[in-house]
Design an enzyme around this catalytic site. Structure first.
Site, short mmCIF file in Angstrom:
data_model
loop_
_atom_site.label_atom_id
_atom_site.label_comp_id
_atom_site.label_asym_id
_atom_site.label_seq_id
_atom_site.Cartn_x
_atom_site.Cartn_y
_atom_site.Cartn_z
N LYS A 2 -7.55 1.88 4.73
CA LYS A 2 -6.34 1.70 5.54
C LYS A 2 -6.03 2.89 6.43
O LYS A 2 -4.98 2.96 7.04
CB LYS A 2 -5.15 1.43 4.61
N GLY A 34 -3.01 5.36 10.09
CA GLY A 34 -2.98 4.62 8.84
C GLY A 34 -1.98 3.50 8.95
O GLY A 34 -1.05 3.57 9.75
N CYS A 92 3.80 3.31 -8.60
CA CYS A 92 3.96 2.08 -7.81
C CYS A 92 2.89 1.05 -8.18
O CYS A 92 1.69 1.34 -8.06
CB CYS A 92 3.88 2.42 -6.32
N THR A 113 0.83 -1.20 0.00
CA THR A 113 0.00 0.00 0.00
C THR A 113 0.86 1.25 0.00
O THR A 113 2.08 1.18 0.03
CB THR A 113 -0.90 0.01 1.26
#
Length: 179
Positions: free
Chosen positions: A41, A53, A167, A9
């Site tokens: 998250k 988070g 990413c 993440t």
């Protein structure tokens, strides 16, 4: 384990001028496969006075967040003391030290990155990022903070979108919380 080693993440938090904003993407991966696109998250804790988070294993992170909430109660909402206490327990407790996750916790004045190795990092500039896209989101946020007058929430959103473009473990399904 480095705060960028988790391939799961991207979470970005910024504390600036009495405003705290944290955001995270929604992608969950298992190896090289996307298994979910809309996981939350980031969340508000302690009667909406603290933002948190996580990156890493969801079950591990939830256990840590629950433990952290207990620390906040014990310290009567003192974020720094709660963060230090969690880090100490996380490093030394038989059960907790097996948990693999990273946390960002913050209020309107300060923020910390927490890890299972006992790290409690308080960045000088109030910008924190964890997860596989952390360096991308961090670089984008710092550039926006240095070169624009955008609101903090917009900086978090734009920076996470940039990270999601770069990413492969980060998507553009964002959850953003603000104090």
């Amino acid at each position: 384990m480095d705060y960028q080693d988790i391939h799961a993440t991207t979470v970005l938090g910024i504390v600036r001028d009495g405003v705290a904003v944290i955001g995270g993407d929604g992608q969950v991966t298992l190896g090289n496969t996307v298994v979910k696109r809309s996981t939350v998250k980031v969340r508000k804790l302690a009667n909406n006075t603290v933002l948190a988070g996580f990156a890493g294993g969801a079950a591990d992170a939830f256990a840590l967040l629950e433990h952290f909430e207990g620390k906040l109660e014990e310290t009567r909402g003192n974020l720094a003391r709660a963060a230090l206490s969690l880090a100490r327990d996380w490093r030394t407790d038989k059960f907790l030290r097996r948990l693999e996750a990273f946390l960002i916790v913050m209020d309107r004045q300060q923020g910390f990155i927490l890890s299972g190795t006992g790290d409690v990092i308080q960045p000088e500039d109030g910008v924190m990022a964890i997860g596989s896209g952390a360096s991308y989101a961090l670089a984008a946020a710092k550039a926006y903070l240095d070169g624009s007058a955008l609101p903090v929430r917009e900086i978090v959103e734009r920076s996470l979108r940039i990270a999601s473009d770069i990413c492969i473990y980060t998507n553009a399904t964002l959850t953003i919380e603000e104090l």
